[in-house]
Scaffold this motif. Structure first.
Motif, PDB file in Angstrom:
ATOM      1  N   GLY A  55       1.206  -1.225  -0.039  1.00 26.07           N
ATOM      2  CA  GLY A  55       0.170   0.003   0.193  1.00 26.07           C
ATOM      3  C   GLY A  55       0.722   1.572   0.048  1.00 26.07           C
ATOM      4  O   GLY A  55       1.137   2.191  -1.007  1.00 26.07           O
ATOM      5  N   LEU A  56       2.046   1.230   0.711  1.00 24.48           N
ATOM      6  CA  LEU A  56       2.522   2.262   1.211  1.00 24.48           C
ATOM      7  C   LEU A  56       2.915   2.519  -0.184  1.00 24.48           C
ATOM      8  O   LEU A  56       4.046   3.789  -0.579  1.00 24.48           O
ATOM      9  CB  LEU A  56       4.144   2.708   1.860  1.00 24.48           C
ATOM     10  N   LEU A  57       3.933   1.494  -1.082  1.00 27.81           N
ATOM     11  CA  LEU A  57       4.654   1.265  -2.073  1.00 27.81           C
ATOM     12  C   LEU A  57       2.986   1.854  -2.920  1.00 27.81           C
ATOM     13  O   LEU A  57       4.072   3.384  -4.598  1.00 27.81           O
ATOM     14  CB  LEU A  57       5.025   0.180  -2.779  1.00 27.81           C
ATOM     15  N   ALA A  58       2.048   1.663  -3.367  1.00 26.58           N
ATOM     16  CA  ALA A  58       1.577   2.184  -4.637  1.00 26.58           C
ATOM     17  C   ALA A  58       1.188   3.534  -4.058  1.00 26.58           C
ATOM     18  O   ALA A  58       1.246   4.484  -5.140  1.00 26.58           O
ATOM     19  CB  ALA A  58      -0.012   1.423  -4.259  1.00 26.58           C
ATOM     20  N   PHE A  59       0.952   3.665  -2.796  1.00 29.18           N
ATOM     21  CA  PHE A  59       0.762   5.695  -2.163  1.00 29.18           C
ATOM     22  C   PHE A  59       1.654   6.148  -3.525  1.00 29.18           C
ATOM     23  O   PHE A  59       1.517   7.447  -3.703  1.00 29.18           O
ATOM     24  CB  PHE A  59      -0.064   5.382  -1.225  1.00 29.18           C
ATOM     25  N   GLY A  60       3.054   6.076  -2.881  1.00 31.93           N
ATOM     26  CA  GLY A  60       3.829   6.895  -3.086  1.00 31.93           C
ATOM     27  C   GLY A  60       4.963   7.170  -4.239  1.00 31.93           C
ATOM     28  O   GLY A  60       4.854   7.766  -4.665  1.00 31.93           O
ATOM     29  N   ALA A 427      -2.479  11.615   4.761  1.00 29.49           N
ATOM     30  CA  ALA A 427      -1.374  12.738   4.419  1.00 29.49           C
ATOM     31  C   ALA A 427      -0.799  12.246   3.054  1.00 29.49           C
ATOM     32  O   ALA A 427      -0.473  12.565   1.742  1.00 29.49           O
ATOM     33  CB  ALA A 427      -0.075  13.752   4.694  1.00 29.49           C
ATOM     34  N   LEU A 428      -0.137  10.848   3.201  1.00 30.70           N
ATOM     35  CA  LEU A 428      -0.072  10.307   2.044  1.00 30.70           C
ATOM     36  C   LEU A 428      -0.904   9.742   0.890  1.00 30.70           C
ATOM     37  O   LEU A 428      -0.705  10.281   0.002  1.00 30.70           O
ATOM     38  CB  LEU A 428       1.130   8.882   2.307  1.00 30.70           C
ATOM     39  N   ALA A 429      -2.369  10.068   1.452  1.00 27.67           N
ATOM     40  CA  ALA A 429      -3.865   9.557   0.255  1.00 27.67           C
ATOM     41  C   ALA A 429      -4.166  10.644  -0.028  1.00 27.67           C
ATOM     42  O   ALA A 429      -3.976  10.117  -1.565  1.00 27.67           O
ATOM     43  CB  ALA A 429      -4.516   8.816   0.940  1.00 27.67           C
ATOM     44  N   VAL A 430      -3.589  11.745   0.199  1.00 26.57           N
ATOM     45  CA  VAL A 430      -3.568  13.228   0.024  1.00 26.57           C
ATOM     46  C   VAL A 430      -2.437  13.747  -1.015  1.00 26.57           C
ATOM     47  O   VAL A 430      -2.972  14.022  -2.487  1.00 26.57           O
ATOM     48  CB  VAL A 430      -3.724  14.472   0.469  1.00 26.57           C
ATOM     49  N   ALA A 431      -1.411  12.981  -0.622  1.00 26.01           N
ATOM     50  CA  ALA A 431      -0.691  13.572  -2.065  1.00 26.01           C
ATOM     51  C   ALA A 431      -0.555  12.331  -3.465  1.00 26.01           C
ATOM     52  O   ALA A 431      -0.312  12.800  -4.175  1.00 26.01           O
ATOM     53  CB  ALA A 431       0.626  13.474  -1.081  1.00 26.01           C
ATOM     54  N   SER A 432      -1.277  11.385  -2.737  1.00 28.17           N
ATOM     55  CA  SER A 432      -0.904  10.257  -4.148  1.00 28.17           C
ATOM     56  C   SER A 432      -2.847  10.791  -4.853  1.00 28.17           C
ATOM     57  O   SER A 432      -2.637  10.650  -6.296  1.00 28.17           O
ATOM     58  CB  SER A 432      -1.337   8.884  -3.256  1.00 28.17           C
ATOM     59  N   GLY A 433      -3.456  11.464  -4.596  1.00 20.09           N
ATOM     60  CA  GLY A 433      -4.431  12.037  -4.619  1.00 20.09           C
ATOM     61  C   GLY A 433      -3.989  12.769  -6.042  1.00 20.09           C
ATOM     62  O   GLY A 433      -4.677  13.312  -7.089  1.00 20.09           O
ATOM     63  N   LEU A 485      -7.775  16.917   4.806  1.00 16.80           N
ATOM     64  CA  LEU A 485      -6.835  15.956   5.735  1.00 16.80           C
ATOM     65  C   LEU A 485      -7.340  15.983   6.936  1.00 16.80           C
ATOM     66  O   LEU A 485      -8.248  14.585   7.685  1.00 16.80           O
ATOM     67  CB  LEU A 485      -5.851  16.901   6.362  1.00 16.80           C
ATOM     68  N   GLY A 486      -8.605  16.980   7.012  1.00 14.11           N
ATOM     69  CA  GLY A 486      -9.553  16.822   8.256  1.00 14.11           C
ATOM     70  C   GLY A 486     -10.906  15.524   7.757  1.00 14.11           C
ATOM     71  O   GLY A 486     -11.415  15.001   8.783  1.00 14.11           O
ATOM     72  N   ILE A 487     -11.494  15.629   6.311  1.00 13.60           N
ATOM     73  CA  ILE A 487     -12.138  14.824   6.141  1.00 13.60           C
ATOM     74  C   ILE A 487     -11.487  13.108   6.231  1.00 13.60           C
ATOM     75  O   ILE A 487     -12.088  12.237   6.534  1.00 13.60           O
ATOM     76  CB  ILE A 487     -12.826  14.874   4.493  1.00 13.60           C
ATOM     77  N   GLY A 488     -10.295  13.029   5.759  1.00 12.17           N
ATOM     78  CA  GLY A 488      -9.628  11.553   6.162  1.00 12.17           C
ATOM     79  C   GLY A 488      -9.125  11.046   7.730  1.00 12.17           C
ATOM     80  O   GLY A 488      -9.619   9.935   7.663  1.00 12.17           O
ATOM     81  N   VAL A 489      -9.505  12.175   8.588  1.00 10.50           N
ATOM     82  CA  VAL A 489      -8.549  11.317   9.705  1.00 10.50           C
ATOM     83  C   VAL A 489     -10.091  10.958  10.548  1.00 10.50           C
ATOM     84  O   VAL A 489     -10.079   9.978  11.202  1.00 10.50           O
ATOM     85  CB  VAL A 489      -8.523  12.364  10.398  1.00 10.50           C
ATOM     86  N   ASP A 490     -11.728  11.624  10.031  1.00 10.40           N
ATOM     87  CA  ASP A 490     -12.306  11.026  10.734  1.00 10.40           C
ATOM     88  C   ASP A 490     -12.507   9.408  10.650  1.00 10.40           C
ATOM     89  O   ASP A 490     -13.079   9.401  11.778  1.00 10.40           O
ATOM     90  CB  ASP A 490     -13.359  11.407   9.436  1.00 10.40           C
ATOM     91  N   VAL A 556     -10.566  12.077  -1.449  1.00  8.25           N
ATOM     92  CA  VAL A 556     -11.367  11.314  -1.049  1.00  8.25           C
ATOM     93  C   VAL A 556     -11.354   9.870  -1.231  1.00  8.25           C
ATOM     94  O   VAL A 556     -10.851   9.221  -0.227  1.00  8.25           O
ATOM     95  CB  VAL A 556     -13.412  12.785  -1.208  1.00  8.25           C
ATOM     96  N   GLY A 557     -11.415   9.952  -2.776  1.00  5.91           N
ATOM     97  CA  GLY A 557     -11.135   7.880  -3.188  1.00  5.91           C
ATOM     98  C   GLY A 557      -9.787   7.341  -2.423  1.00  5.91           C
ATOM     99  O   GLY A 557     -10.056   6.392  -1.865  1.00  5.91           O
ATOM    100  N   CYS A 558      -8.840   8.619  -3.369  1.00  6.46           N
ATOM    101  CA  CYS A 558      -8.049   7.719  -2.269  1.00  6.46           C
ATOM    102  C   CYS A 558      -7.373   8.226  -1.193  1.00  6.46           C
ATOM    103  O   CYS A 558      -7.341   6.544   0.424  1.00  6.46           O
ATOM    104  CB  CYS A 558      -6.453   8.311  -2.798  1.00  6.46           C
TER     105      CYS A 558
END
Length: 1297
Positions: A55-60, A427-433, A485-490, A556-558
């Motif tokens: 997962g980390l590899l794909a998002f990176g 944070a990584l998901a936001v960057a990957s998105g 970030l605020g939406i994802g952490v929920d 949001v999807g990421c």
């Protein structure tokens, strides 16, 4: 995973009752979805390390896609709806003219320090002169060269003269275009920096230049008759030398000044009445509205006073400056480029603003506000920069909150590291998105986009409005990281809370599967709604905001993928850490607090009273277990009603499962019969949000009088918001964006108050015959001029359009011809002794426009260049256009016609033996010849013979050339031309909308007459969106609410609940809109995006509560309290996390970010919190749907021996289903003595299985009273079991008999 047992595995002779399948379909579908999530979670737990690594590899890898992000710089692609009429019009303009602007503007606005003071005094004008003079003397050194105003300023309509000496002198002296009230006085000449040298004279400057006197002195040495006529037609006169001196005591005040001898100060108000003129009275008239602000007049209309002065300096565009000096000796050694030209202009403008603002002393009675186009670029750059400090600070706050919230006194139960990992994962998901958006080709808005204006002259407010569009372009870079970030952490908080609430006895290897089984549906529902919300926001037809919405949806999807796949792997790894009794965060060290595993034995209960600790853990009903002799299964019969005995300390008497409960807590509350844990936490540490919701919030909220008060207060809030909605105005001013308290904001505020002027153009297209449509063109101009917002020209000045200038010029040369003809200077055979204008008229009058017989000399006396109706003969229209363009450069430049295709250049010389001259190439710089390069009159150089000093005009006439030499080339049919207009008094968006609608109506009327036209300018580019913005907003919100209803109805499989959710979301949207009105936040495309997205964001606060209520048993109050206890903590944590993510926006230097993003999103979060945790529980407790699973009714009579359940009590079944869900059902008697099991018509039979949860709603049952002859059992019943799904027991959840 083992397969579920088949129905044939039930005890022999048992037949389940025939029940309606319709109510079970939602449960079957959700149970199937839960089983998939359970399998997914178990699989992730088994391979948590691999899943986390992949997962980390794909998002990176996706985050690396930011390297190929497309930076959009085209204004049309940012703010103009694709395929709209504005888009088509811009495309047409760019296709014909390109994108190069005519010039850039630098402004000085002077206002008194004491508001309301009159500035029409010599002292105030003197201070204005000081500031303007200081600014005009700015010099910058770049690339080893010195650049001053005279080199880079815009000069309009410079004529081309073939006399080399005169041409060089004119090039050096030709004035810059400066619109200033100082032009009413001789001191206006001081702003012009050009100078020329003639032998025997001092340096010629505008402060000592009298053109009439100069021509008289040069007349004996050169033929300047044509040039003299040019100056006469432009009404240059004595230029500045004949104007009064502002300070007549000035030693350089010329003797020709009207007040030179009297030494009296001029009447400033009287001199400025009607405006001022540049060096040309005919073509350079600056109207009062361009120079004065806050004017007051007497009843007769005479100017009395004003509150502001404005001077505008026009500079060449970078492309023009590059072309002007390309190949010049001054730049041949520096590798001159257009980028260097832009750098020169920016450096000069910054120095201009700096010196102008410092020109006046601090104790002066006046203040100077300076502004330039580069100032907007600098603001754009600052606005677009994503503050690294704010970004890092926001994420650090989120990390700290997540860590502190999940820390526990018991280190083995603490999840601080999980919180840290979750925030970093989001944070990584936001960057990957964002990287995925780049790979998908969704464009980003650049921080360094340059403004591309259409090719026409532009005034200050117009240029600023155009740049303002790009000022808003980088908004996603400012806001999206915090919002995502605020939406994802929920969801991170929701999963983390659910993971700690795993029921006792859950196998270690199924903990993650159990967590996803309970919370996955909720996470999927909120994420899907958020994505749908942002996709619906993409319906707003503004490309820049549509890109923002699509980027938010992808991000949001990421986040959803990261939360559902990668974060469970983090939880699984943390579970291993807890199982190994390692410290939280510092997982390399063992925990000093070792968790004890304690076997809980069945307890005897007296009078069915449930111990406090157990009531705190499970819900209690009676269950009757019977072991069939022919089967190894335990069949448990559930009676229809639950008998609840509340402990005294529980305000609600609810028997809810406490998320904060544990085996250790249970033992610690059992009267001290067992030894307490070695590591005891403090009472304040054991307190959590779930405890607060259970013992304080829910009991207070669900009281009858509290419900009434909540409904009244929210009804009042809704009514107040409806009133506030009427206060919301459309629009977004540049003053809303620029930081308050800055010099730039002070300038923009003064300009908006005093000089709200916009230059627009009425563009006529091709596709119709201009020559035969002159009447329609004049009518179109008249209709447009009659609009309320159009600034009318002075009564003494002709309309400033090319068609009027062209017709007036033809009438002028016709009058000259008639005069020459009457005096005999022009005959049928000769025009040599006539005037220049008479000769031009002669050549035009003989043109027929027929290629076979192009000339007809008999027409000299039988036709006119302009008929009695004021129309140009169609056959002469395009011929005369060629002559006018080539012969009247000042008129053409003043008209701003921008012809396409440009008429051919034609040089007239009445002494030329060829009679005509066609030139195919342009001479001179485009920067010196208005919007399109053109030439002025060419003057024949006179041979300076020693014995002949008379001007060439007195030579004997030369013989006429042959007839073909008189031909004038016709211009091609026009495909583009424009009439310029000034719009004024546009303060509010309603004013712009009214002007746009009027202009569109005028063009529509012209279209009926065959004239194709459209308005052009920044008001039509930017404010046109407001014509349909509210309609798009309502459409997007309605579609989104419908989509939310469908999504919730499909996933919840309960339209009743979906309807309540949509009702709450609609109320939130209305209330947010109304609060915007009270906060004076105007409606523009950006608030529309937030309002539309608020529907999706609001789902985060409502779905969890509704889902918990729907899947819980009991009365409405009980289910509402149960849902509150389980959702209060994660929803509150999610709201706080969102607020922390937005908190960094409050520190922005731009008030626009604070008001339009921080305040709006903060209000949205608070509204979501109040509606989700206050209003929705109250509505559910009153109007909530019945529970999905209800306990069956017991038969009053035992089942007949050997019966199959067919003889069921239908009345009892009906009565049970129609009973009130808000009332706790009465207690039913236990089964008969001897242990026979009366199988009732609605009895639900299920085998004992491990506990399973959905949204934390455990259906747990406590065994019967001792002495009934039935075994005691504690049963935690999964939802899948309640809909007749069976699987083998993994580990017994409670002792059997």
């Amino acid at each position: 995973m083992a397969r579920p047992p088949l129905l044939r595995e039930l005890p022999p002779g048992y037949a389940p009752p025939a029940r309606s399948a319709a109510p079970q379909i939602p449960l079957w579908l959700r149970a199937y979805f839960q089983s998939l999530l359970f399998s997914l979670g178990c699989g992730i737990q088994r391979h948590c390390g691999k899943v986390l690594f992949l997962g980390l590899l794909a998002f990176g890898a996706l985050a690396l896609g930011l390297r190929v992000a497309i930076i959009e710089t085209d204004l049309e692609q940012l703010w103009v709806e694709v395929g709209s009429r504005v888009s088509q019009e811009l495309h047409y303009t760019k296709e014909k003219l390109g994108e190069e602007a005519a010039y850039t503007s630098q402004m000085l606005i002077q206002t008194p320090r004491q508001e309301g003071e009159n500035v029409l005094t010599p002292e105030a004008l003197g201070l204005h002169l000081l500031a303007a003079l200081t600014a005009s003397k700015v010099q910058v050194s770049l690339y080893g060269k010195s650049w001053d105003l005279n080199k880079i300023c815009y000069k309009s309509g410079v004529p081309l003269i073939e006399n080399g000496m005169i041409e060089r002198m004119i090039e050096k002296l030709f004035p810059c275009v400066i619109l200033t009230p100082l032009d009413c006085f001789w001191e206006g000449a001081k702003l012009q920096g050009g100078s020329a040298y003639l032998p025997g004279r001092p340096d010629i400057q505008w402060t000592n230049l009298d053109p009439e006197q100069l021509l008289e002195e040069l007349g004996p040495f050169a033929s300047l008759e044509g040039f003299r006529e040019l100056l006469d037609k432009a009404q240059v006169g004595q230029a500045y030398m004949g104007r009064p001196c502002l300070h007549p005591d000035d030693l350089h005040c010329p003797p020709s000044a009207p007040n030179h001898h009297s030494r009296q100060a001029p009447n400033v108000a009287q001199e400025l009445s009607g405006g001022c003129h540049g060096f040309s009275h005919k073509f350079m008239h600056w109207q009062e509205e361009l120079l004065l602000g806050g004017m007051a007049r007497d009843p007769q209309g005479q100017l009395l006073r004003a509150e502001a002065l404005q001077s505008t300096f026009l500079l060449m565009s970078p492309h023009q400056l590059y072309e002007h000096f390309r190949g010049d000796y001054q730049t041949h050694d520096i590798g001159w480029s257009e980028e260097q030209a832009g750098t020169v202009l920016q450096a000069w403008q910054r120095r201009f603003v700096q010196l102008a603002q410092e020109a006046l002393p601090e104790n002066a009675s006046q203040q100077i506000h300076a502004f330039s186009s580069t100032t907007l670029d600098d603001i754009l750059h600052t606005f677009s920069e994503v503050s690294a400090a704010r970004l890092v600070g926001g994420y650090l706050l989120m990390l700290a909150y997540a860590c502190v919230t999940m820390l526990r006194w018991d280190c083995a139960q603490s999840q601080g590291a999980v919180g840290l990992a979750g925030v970093l994962l989001v944070a990584l998901a936001v960057a990957s998105g964002l990287g995925l958006c780049a790979l998908l080709g969704i464009t980003f808005n650049a921080a360094t986009t340059q403004v591309h204006q259409d090719c026409r002259a532009d005034l200050s407010a117009t240029a600023q409005a155009t740049q303002f569009l790009q000022l808003l372009a980088p908004v996603p870079l400012q806001v999206l990281p915090f919002l995502a970030l605020g939406i994802g952490v929920d969801d991170i908080f929701l999963l983390a809370h659910a993971f700690t609430e795993a029921p006792p006895g859950t196998p270690f290897q199924e903990r993650t599967g159990e967590c996803l089984q309970r919370t996955g549906t909720s996470v999927a529902l909120t994420s899907i709604n958020n994505m749908v919300a942002f996709f619906m926001a993409a319906l707003v037809p503004i490309p820049a905001l549509r890109a923002f919405s699509l980027q938010a949806a992808v991000v949001v999807g990421c986040n959803f993928v990261a939360v559902m796949l990668v974060f469970p792997a983090v939880l699984s790894l943390d579970l291993h850490r807890r199982h190994c009794q390692r410290l939280d965060v510092l997982c390399c060290f063992s925990s000093p607090c070792s968790a004890r595993v304690i076997q809980i034995l069945p307890q005897e209960l007296e009078d069915r009273t449930v111990p406090v600790a157990i009531a705190h853990l499970t819900a209690t009903v009676q269950a009757f277990a019977h072991c069939e002799a022919s089967s190894q299964h335990v069949v448990t019969i559930l009676p229809p009603q639950a008998h609840l005995v509340p402990p005294p300390s529980d305000p609600l008497g609810s028997e809810l499962f406490s998320p904060g409960g544990s085996t250790r807590d249970l033992l610690g509350q059992e009267g001290g019969t067992r030894q307490k844990a070695a590591c005891k936490s403090l009472p304040c540490v054991r307190w959590n949000l779930a405890h607060f919701a259970r013992y304080h919030f829910a009991p207070l909220l669900l009281q009858s009088h509290t419900k009434a008060m909540v409904l009244v207060l929210f009804g009042a809030l809704l009514g107040l918001s409806l009133y506030g909605a009427t206060l919301v105005q459309d629009g977004l001013a540049l003053t809303d964006v620029v930081p308050r308290g800055t010099k730039e904001h002070a300038f923009l505020s003064a300009q908006l108050r005093y000089f709200s002027l916009y230059e627009v153009a009425l563009v006529t297209q091709g596709g119709f015959d201009y020559a035969h449509s002159q009447s329609a063109l004049f009518d179109l101009h008249q209709r447009f001029s009659s609009l309320k917002a159009v600034l009318p020209p002075p009564a003494t000045q002709a309309p400033r359009t090319w068609l009027h200038y062209y017709r007036n010029w033809l009438q002028g040369i016709q009058a000259a011809f008639d005069q020459d003809w009457a005096s005999g200077r022009i005959t049928h055979h000769s025009y040599r002794n006539g005037s220049e204008d008479g000769a031009l008229a002669y050549k035009l009058l003989i043109q027929t426009g027929d290629s076979q017989e192009p000339l007809d000399f008999s027409q000299l006396t039988t036709r006119k260049l302009v008929d009695k109706e004021g129309l140009i003969p169609p056959e002469l229209f395009y011929l005369g256009l060629t002559v006018w363009v080539s012969s009247d450069p000042l008129g053409l430049a003043a008209s701003q016609a921008n012809f396409y295709p440009p008429p051919p250049e034609w040089l007239h010389d009445k002494y030329d033996t060829t009679g005509e001259n066609l030139r195919s190439e342009s001479r001179g710089s485009p920067a010196r010849a208005s919007a399109w390069a053109h030439t002025g009159p060419t003057l024949r150089p006179c041979p300076l013979l020693p014995v002949l000093t008379a001007p060439c005009a007195h030579w004997p006439p030369l013989p006429l050339p042959a007839a073909p030499s008189h031909l004038v080339p016709a211009a091609q049919p026009l495909e583009f031309a424009q009439f310029p207009f000034l719009l004024h008094g546009l303060q509010k968006t309603a004013d712009f909308v009214e002007a746009i609608e009027g202009a569109r109506a005028a063009c529509a009327e012209a279209g009926q007459a065959g004239v194709r036209a459209y308005p052009s300018g920044s008001p039509f580019l930017f404010w046109e969106q407001y014509l349909g913005l509210r309609r798009c907003f309502l459409l997007a919100v309605c579609i989104l609410l419908m989509c939310t209803f469908l999504v919730c109805a499909l996933l919840l499989l309960n339209p009743w609940t979906a309807g309540l959710i949509v009702l709450i979301l609609a109320m939130m949207t209305i209330e947010l809109f109304g609060i915007m009105g009270f906060l004076d936040i105007k409606l523009s495309a950006i608030p529309v995006v937030i309002l539309v997205a608020s529907v999706g964001i609001g789902v985060e606060f409502t779905v969890h509560m509704a889902l918990g209520f729907l899947t819980t048993q009991g009365g409405r109050n009980l289910r509402a309290a149960h849902a509150l206890e389980h959702t209060f903590a994660p929803v509150t944590d999610g709201a706080v996390s969102t607020l922390l993510g937005l908190l960094m926006l409050a520190g922005s230097n731009f008030d626009f970010i604070v008001r339009y993003f921080f305040m709006v999103l903060t209000v949205l979060t608070l509204l979501g919190l109040l509606h989700g945790l206050v209003l929705l529980p109250v509505l559910l407790s009153i109007l909530g749907p019945p529970p999905e699973v209800t306990t069956p009714s017991l038969c009053s009579q035992p089942r007949e021996q050997g019966g199959t359940g067919k003889g069921r009590d239908r009345n009892a079944l009906s009565a049970n289903r129609q009973g009130s869900a808000d009332e706790d059902p009465p207690h039913e008697a236990p089964p008969t003595e001897g242990g026979s099991l009366p199988l009732c018509p609605d009895t639900m039979s299920l085998s004992l299985s491990p506990p399973g949860f959905f949204m934390g709603s455990t259906l747990a049952f406590w065994g019967p009273k001792q002495g009934t002859g039935l075994p005691q059992a504690s049963l935690s019943c999964p939802l899948s079991a309640l809909i007749s799904r069976w699987r083998p027991a993994r580990t017994p959840a409670s002792p059997r008999s």
